[in-house]
Motif scaffolding. Structure first.
Motif, PDB file in Angstrom:
ATOM      1  N   GLY A  76       1.353 -73.757  35.037  1.00 53.41           N
ATOM      2  CA  GLY A  76       0.857 -72.795  34.071  1.00 53.41           C
ATOM      3  C   GLY A  76      -0.498 -72.210  34.414  1.00 53.41           C
ATOM      4  N   ARG A  77      -1.188 -72.818  35.368  1.00 56.66           N
ATOM      5  CA  ARG A  77      -2.507 -72.305  35.761  1.00 56.66           C
ATOM      6  C   ARG A  77      -2.504 -71.752  37.180  1.00 56.66           C
ATOM      7  N   PHE A  78      -1.737 -72.376  38.055  1.00 58.44           N
ATOM      8  CA  PHE A  78      -1.704 -71.978  39.468  1.00 58.44           C
ATOM      9  C   PHE A  78      -0.368 -71.304  39.786  1.00 58.44           C
ATOM     10  N   THR A  79      -0.415 -70.342  40.691  1.00 60.44           N
ATOM     11  CA  THR A  79       0.795 -69.673  41.151  1.00 60.44           C
ATOM     12  C   THR A  79       0.769 -69.562  42.667  1.00 60.44           C
ATOM     13  N   ILE A  80       1.814 -70.070  43.298  1.00 59.01           N
ATOM     14  CA  ILE A  80       1.936 -69.965  44.753  1.00 59.01           C
ATOM     15  C   ILE A  80       2.895 -68.837  45.077  1.00 59.01           C
ATOM     16  N   SER A  81       2.575 -68.101  46.131  1.00 58.46           N
ATOM     17  CA  SER A  81       3.447 -67.006  46.560  1.00 58.46           C
ATOM     18  C   SER A  81       3.299 -66.854  48.075  1.00 58.46           C
ATOM     19  N   ARG A  82       4.180 -66.080  48.656  1.00 61.12           N
ATOM     20  CA  ARG A  82       4.115 -65.882  50.098  1.00 61.12           C
ATOM     21  C   ARG A  82       4.583 -64.483  50.450  1.00 61.12           C
ATOM     22  N   ASP A  83       4.076 -64.002  51.558  1.00 67.39           N
ATOM     23  CA  ASP A  83       4.487 -62.718  52.107  1.00 67.39           C
ATOM     24  C   ASP A  83       4.846 -62.996  53.564  1.00 67.39           C
ATOM     25  N   ASN A  84       6.128 -63.170  53.839  1.00 62.42           N
ATOM     26  CA  ASN A  84       6.551 -63.525  55.190  1.00 62.42           C
ATOM     27  C   ASN A  84       6.263 -62.421  56.196  1.00 62.42           C
ATOM     28  N   ALA A  85       6.257 -61.185  55.734  1.00 61.61           N
ATOM     29  CA  ALA A  85       5.959 -60.067  56.637  1.00 61.61           C
ATOM     30  C   ALA A  85       4.520 -60.148  57.127  1.00 61.61           C
ATOM     31  N   LYS A  86       3.653 -60.705  56.294  1.00 57.04           N
ATOM     32  CA  LYS A  86       2.239 -60.844  56.666  1.00 57.04           C
ATOM     33  C   LYS A  86       1.909 -62.257  57.135  1.00 57.04           C
ATOM     34  N   ASN A  87       2.932 -63.128  57.135  1.00 58.15           N
ATOM     35  CA  ASN A  87       2.702 -64.528  57.528  1.00 58.15           C
ATOM     36  C   ASN A  87       1.565 -65.148  56.718  1.00 58.15           C
ATOM     37  N   THR A  88       1.582 -64.901  55.415  1.00 55.45           N
ATOM     38  CA  THR A  88       0.490 -65.350  54.558  1.00 55.45           C
ATOM     39  C   THR A  88       1.041 -65.984  53.286  1.00 55.45           C
ATOM     40  N   VAL A  89       0.368 -67.050  52.873  1.00 54.28           N
ATOM     41  CA  VAL A  89       0.687 -67.734  51.631  1.00 54.28           C
ATOM     42  C   VAL A  89      -0.539 -67.648  50.723  1.00 54.28           C
ATOM     43  N   TYR A  90      -0.297 -67.528  49.437  1.00 57.90           N
ATOM     44  CA  TYR A  90      -1.390 -67.377  48.480  1.00 57.90           C
ATOM     45  C   TYR A  90      -1.324 -68.476  47.420  1.00 57.90           C
ATOM     46  N   LEU A  91      -2.477 -68.764  46.862  1.00 58.14           N
ATOM     47  CA  LEU A  91      -2.547 -69.638  45.693  1.00 58.14           C
ATOM     48  C   LEU A  91      -3.490 -68.988  44.696  1.00 58.14           C
ATOM     49  N   GLN A  92      -2.906 -68.453  43.630  1.00 55.41           N
ATOM     50  CA  GLN A  92      -3.692 -67.872  42.546  1.00 55.41           C
ATOM     51  C   GLN A  92      -4.026 -68.983  41.571  1.00 55.41           C
ATOM     52  N   MET A  93      -5.315 -69.181  41.335  1.00 57.31           N
ATOM     53  CA  MET A  93      -5.759 -70.261  40.460  1.00 57.31           C
ATOM     54  C   MET A  93      -6.497 -69.667  39.268  1.00 57.31           C
ATOM     55  N   ASN A  94      -5.975 -69.903  38.083  1.00 58.52           N
ATOM     56  CA  ASN A  94      -6.576 -69.399  36.854  1.00 58.52           C
ATOM     57  C   ASN A  94      -7.016 -70.560  35.972  1.00 58.52           C
ATOM     58  N   SER A  95      -7.843 -70.247  34.992  1.00 59.15           N
ATOM     59  CA  SER A  95      -8.315 -71.263  34.042  1.00 59.15           C
ATOM     60  C   SER A  95      -8.836 -72.498  34.774  1.00 59.15           C
ATOM     61  N   LEU A  96      -9.672 -72.266  35.745  1.00 62.52           N
ATOM     62  CA  LEU A  96     -10.159 -73.364  36.575  1.00 62.52           C
ATOM     63  C   LEU A  96     -11.037 -74.316  35.788  1.00 62.52           C
ATOM     64  N   LYS A  97     -10.945 -75.583  36.151  1.00 64.93           N
ATOM     65  CA  LYS A  97     -11.691 -76.641  35.496  1.00 64.93           C
ATOM     66  C   LYS A  97     -12.579 -77.341  36.526  1.00 64.93           C
ATOM     67  N   PRO A  98     -13.638 -77.975  36.079  1.00 59.80           N
ATOM     68  CA  PRO A  98     -14.496 -78.705  37.049  1.00 59.80           C
ATOM     69  C   PRO A  98     -13.705 -79.726  37.870  1.00 59.80           C
ATOM     70  N   GLU A  99     -12.684 -80.307  37.288  1.00 64.02           N
ATOM     71  CA  GLU A  99     -11.890 -81.297  38.030  1.00 64.02           C
ATOM     72  C   GLU A  99     -10.996 -80.665  39.100  1.00 64.02           C
ATOM     73  N   ASP A 100     -10.958 -79.340  39.155  1.00 60.60           N
ATOM     74  CA  ASP A 100     -10.246 -78.657  40.240  1.00 60.60           C
ATOM     75  C   ASP A 100     -11.106 -78.552  41.504  1.00 60.60           C
ATOM     76  N   THR A 101     -12.353 -78.947  41.399  1.00 64.01           N
ATOM     77  CA  THR A 101     -13.239 -78.916  42.560  1.00 64.01           C
ATOM     78  C   THR A 101     -12.689 -79.793  43.671  1.00 64.01           C
ATOM     79  N   ALA A 102     -12.499 -79.186  44.843  1.00 68.63           N
ATOM     80  CA  ALA A 102     -11.900 -79.899  45.969  1.00 68.63           C
ATOM     81  C   ALA A 102     -11.867 -78.980  47.182  1.00 68.63           C
ATOM     82  N   VAL A 103     -11.548 -79.577  48.313  1.00 67.08           N
ATOM     83  CA  VAL A 103     -11.182 -78.781  49.489  1.00 67.08           C
ATOM     84  C   VAL A 103      -9.679 -78.549  49.404  1.00 67.08           C
ATOM     85  N   TYR A 104      -9.289 -77.312  49.501  1.00 69.81           N
ATOM     86  CA  TYR A 104      -7.877 -76.939  49.397  1.00 69.81           C
ATOM     87  C   TYR A 104      -7.327 -76.655  50.792  1.00 69.81           C
TER      88      TYR A 104
END
Length: 122
Positions: free
Chosen positions: A66-94
C-alpha cells in the motif's frame, strides 16, 4: 557480465516520497525476476518487493504493501520502486537484485547492485 546500478536515494521527511531506479546493463534482464531489498543499520538485509520478468505479477513485504510500488520497463532495462508515505523506519540502504528463480531471499539472487541510501527524518 550483468550489472545493476541503483539511483534515487536521498534524504526525505517522514510522509514524503522517493522513486528509486535500478538500471541494468551488460546483458538483458528481461527474463529475470527483479527485486528490491533493504538493509538498515545493524539489521539483516530484508526483502521489499519483487516483480516477475513479464511485469504481470508483483509481491510485497507486508510492511510495504500500500505504500511501495515496484514496476519495470524492459525496453529501458530499468526497474523502479516508488515509495510513498515514508517512515523513519524505512531508513536503509536499498538494493536492486535479479534472479532467474522465484524464491525471494538474499541467497537466491544472481545479481546485486551496490545500493542507494534512503534516509527518512522524523
Amino acid at each position: 557480465q550483468g550489472q545493476l546500478v541503483e539511483s534515487g536515494g536521498g534524504l526525505v521527511q517522514a510522509g514524503g516520497s522517493l522513486r528509486l531506479s535500478c538500471a541494468a546493463s551488460g546483458r538483458t534482464f528481461s527474463n529475470y525476476n527483479m527485486a528490491w531489498f533493504r538493509q538498515a543499520p545493524g539489521k539483516e538485509r530484508e526483502f521489499v518487493a519483487t516483480i516477475r520478468w513479464s511485469g504481470g505479477s508483483t509481491y510485497y513485504a507486508d510492511s510495504m504493501k500500500g505504500r511501495f510500488t515496484i514496476s519495470r520497463d524492459n525496453a529501458k532495462n530499468t526497474v523502479y520502486l516508488q515509495m510513498n508515505s515514508l517512515k523513519p523506519e524505512d531508513t536503509a540502504v536499498y538494493y536492486c537484485a535479479a534472479t532467474l528463480g522465484t524464491a525471494m531471499n538474499s541467497y537466491a539472487m544472481h545479481y546485486w547492485g551496490k545500493g542507494t541510501l534512503v534516509t527518512v527524518s522524523s
